[in-house]
Each structure stands twice: as C-alpha cells, then as structure tokens.
Design a protein around this motif. Sequence first.
Motif, PDB file in Angstrom:
ATOM      1  N   UNK A   1      -1.747   6.694  12.570  1.00 51.53           N
ATOM      2  CA  UNK A   1      -3.052   6.634  11.822  1.00 51.53           C
ATOM      3  C   UNK A   1      -3.511   7.608  11.242  1.00 51.53           C
ATOM      4  N   UNK A   2      -3.375   8.817  11.509  1.00 58.38           N
ATOM      5  CA  UNK A   2      -3.863  10.106  10.836  1.00 58.38           C
ATOM      6  C   UNK A   2      -3.308  10.047   9.229  1.00 58.38           C
ATOM      7  N   UNK A   3      -2.053   9.696   9.191  1.00 63.97           N
ATOM      8  CA  UNK A   3      -1.317   9.604   7.801  1.00 63.97           C
ATOM      9  C   UNK A   3      -2.101   8.700   6.819  1.00 63.97           C
ATOM     10  N   UNK A   4      -2.034   7.289   7.776  1.00 67.06           N
ATOM     11  CA  UNK A   4      -2.758   6.247   6.913  1.00 67.06           C
ATOM     12  C   UNK A   4      -4.119   6.605   6.404  1.00 67.06           C
ATOM     13  N   UNK A   5      -5.015   7.304   7.238  1.00 71.89           N
ATOM     14  CA  UNK A   5      -6.200   7.832   7.077  1.00 71.89           C
ATOM     15  C   UNK A   5      -6.356   8.749   5.716  1.00 71.89           C
ATOM     16  N   UNK A   6      -5.385   9.647   5.923  1.00 72.11           N
ATOM     17  CA  UNK A   6      -5.560  10.827   4.856  1.00 72.11           C
ATOM     18  C   UNK A   6      -5.211  10.071   3.546  1.00 72.11           C
ATOM     19  N   UNK A   7      -4.125   9.155   3.621  1.00 73.91           N
ATOM     20  CA  UNK A   7      -3.758   8.615   2.439  1.00 73.91           C
ATOM     21  C   UNK A   7      -4.429   7.319   1.803  1.00 73.91           C
ATOM     22  N   UNK A   8      -5.581   6.853   2.705  1.00 73.26           N
ATOM     23  CA  UNK A   8      -6.299   5.636   2.142  1.00 73.26           C
ATOM     24  C   UNK A   8      -5.564   4.546   2.515  1.00 73.26           C
ATOM     25  N   UNK A   9      -4.625   4.291   3.215  1.00 76.04           N
ATOM     26  CA  UNK A   9      -3.911   2.972   3.703  1.00 76.04           C
ATOM     27  C   UNK A   9      -4.683   2.272   4.607  1.00 76.04           C
ATOM     28  N   UNK A  10      -4.664   1.108   4.425  1.00 72.04           N
ATOM     29  CA  UNK A  10      -5.022  -0.012   5.378  1.00 72.04           C
ATOM     30  C   UNK A  10      -6.430   0.169   5.568  1.00 72.04           C
ATOM     31  N   UNK A  11      -7.301   0.266   4.390  1.00 67.46           N
ATOM     32  CA  UNK A  11      -8.530   0.590   4.464  1.00 67.46           C
ATOM     33  C   UNK A  11      -9.245  -0.814   4.068  1.00 67.46           C
ATOM     34  N   UNK A  12      -8.658  -1.630   3.294  1.00 63.64           N
ATOM     35  CA  UNK A  12      -8.995  -3.020   3.165  1.00 63.64           C
ATOM     36  C   UNK A  12      -7.678  -3.825   3.302  1.00 63.64           C
TER      37      UNK A  12
END
Length: 417
Positions: free
Chosen positions: A385-396
């Motif tokens: 979750x932290x990595x996806x948040x940092x990379x902008x993955x799964x935002x949309x």
Amino acid sequence: MGLLPTPEDDLPEEPQEIRVPLQAIRGRGAATAMAHRFAKDQREPADDGWSPVRAPGNAEGLAPGHGCQEGGDEWGTGAPGGLAACEDGEGDIRPSPATRVHFETARSALSANDSPDIFFELSVNPYRGCEHGCIYCYARPTHSYLNFSPGLDFETQIVAKHNIAQVLRQELAQPRYVPRLLNIGSATDCYQPVERDLKLTRSVIEVMREARHPFSLITKSSGVERDLDLLAPLAAQRLAAVYVTITTLDATLARRMEPRAAAPHRRLRTIRALAEAGVPVGVSVAPQIPFITEDMEQVLEAARDAGARTAFYTVLRLPWELDALFREWLTVHYPQRAARVMARVQDLHHLTDAQRAAGKTYDSDFATRMKGSGLWAELLRQRFANTCRRLGLNREREGLDLGQFRPGLLRGQGSLF
C-alpha cells in the motif's frame, strides 16, 4: 586366540537402495513427474547399478555453463530451439522432456467464478497446462483431473481447446446470457508458446470484439504484443485491459521459478508497448514468496515507469499437490532456506500450532487466502500500500463498459449503435 567366525559373519551384506538425488531439469520448473492425488501407485527413481548417479549440476557430463542463454525470446519461450535458460555455473543439468500438445473438443468456454476474493465473474481459458512451468502455479493440481502429473506433465502435456472460439460464440449469443466481468487466461497463460501457432487466444479476442463484450487478460508473455491490432482499438472503447505478471526483477531467480516465461526486462518492455498503444495495463506482483521474492517495491517502480497504472498482489498458496511440488523445488534450488521459507508461508496464513503440526501450509478460506492474515500478512500489505501510494498506482480504476455488449451481432443481426 581370536573368536571363531559365526555363520552370520559369512553372510554377504544386503545391498542398499540408492535413490537418485533430485536435480533441476533444463527449462522446466518441476523436477519430477510426481504422482497426482488420484493415482494408485507412487514411484520414486532409484539407481539400478547400471549407470553412475551423477551429482546435481553436472548431469549428462556437460561442463558448467554449457548452453546457457540470457533467457526469454520475444515470446518468452527461453533460449533458441525451445531450450530454456540455465543459471550461470549450474550448467545443463538434465535434458528437458519434449512438450506434447493434446487437442480437446470443448463443451463450454465460459467458467463461472463465485469466489468473493476474485474481481471477475467469468473466465475463458483456451489451454490446460502451461509450458511456462511456474513452480508456484495454483492451477497445477487441476492436471490431476486429466490423469496427468501436476509436476512435469503440467508443463509438458498441454491441452488445447481447438473449438474454443466457436463454443464461446454460441454461449455469448444465448438469449439468457448476461454480460459480466470476464478474464482470459485466469488459470493458465493464454499466451504460452503454443499460442504462437494455434492462435486460440486471438480467436477468442476476435469473438469478444465482434460481440462488443469487455474483457481483461493476464499474462507473463510478450506474445500479447502480437494482438495489439485488436487490443488497442478495444481499449479505446473501454472494452479491454491487460495485466502483466512480474514476480521479480531478478533474472536468475525468474529462470529457476518461471523457466519458460519471458525474462523480467522483456515483460517491462511489454508493459511499455501496451501503454504506448493506449491499452490500460496493470502489473501483478504475485505471488509473494517469503525469503524468495524480496523486491516488490523495485518491481512496482519499474512497472510504473514502464506505464502500468494499477497493481495487485497475492501471497503464495499451496493447494493439494502444489505443497509437495514447491517443497521439492526448494530442496533443489534453496535447500538451506527451505524450512525457513515454509515456516514463513505458514506465518502469512496465520496458522495455529495444531494446524502446523497437522502439516497444513495455508488457509483456503475465501476471506484470507489471497492476502493472508496475521502480523506478517499485515506487514506485506503495508509495504504494498505504501509503495503504491508513493508511486501513484491504483489512484484511478478505468472500469470496462458492459453496456456495449451486443449479442445480436454474433447471430448476424445488425446494430443501430
């Protein structure tokens, strides 16, 4: 004065059975064709005294390093000539058994899924078995229903549903059919090497295009690039999405774990090609295997840089014979850490002492089997979750449009849309 020999002293020593040590097989994930759970007989190789037992890593008398390639051609089939890569220094270990394709007349194309932990409701699988040979594949035990071994047979005895497109067309054209989220290749890779010649996956996509039925597909093969002429226009109409699995960026580990899938760097190129063509593409970093796949963050970052917009993961699951197969693979490739890996797999599934003592490896409950539960599973969830948040993955999430489905087009009727 010495003791007189007894009659027992004159008896020859009984010969002891010498078991053949487990050795890796060039280009294959499994080391044996272990019996499936319905088999009546169990067999183990043993030395009969007619040939020397070679030590692992030097079978066939070949020098270390002989025949090694960089792994992964444009279709992910490994080295030229169908021989997958071997690790530097390990050499050609055992010759790879040939792949055989069996043709099956499918009675149905659509498989329904009622598991609440899977995002799609229907799936289409043009093949049974998979030559990629991923050792962790949860579909391996399904080969037992065909009287094949989940081990080597799963990788070498491939079943192709030659009429899959015709059957799919009939099922989608039924008046009672209601469009639902559909995935191609959920059990075995729809772009495994045999697809290059048979084109069954392409024929399925053509039917979906004709009916304007949305779908996703998941693969480890760069062969999906061949069908960009179909996928790109469908994606522009919100009718197609692709997921590419990258378990690790470590090429040596990938060759051991997924011997005939495309090399990691080649899969990143595939993500880039899909993204540049306008196809929504996500990355699967599954399965996560403790002390084996340790570069989740690096995989996610590389996939994002290549154009992936979404990501997901699962933890290692070991149903039925897959438990013994994976332990066998650890014995061959990582014997010193095998016990530690299996203990952490049990930790990920939060097993009790009683469950561990009974030999249980994972919890198959729908609520927890994909992500695990307990402390270690929570730590893994936070890393992702932290990595996806940092990379902008799964935002949309770009949803596929089920409203465009037109079954009449499959029956030769015209459309006003």
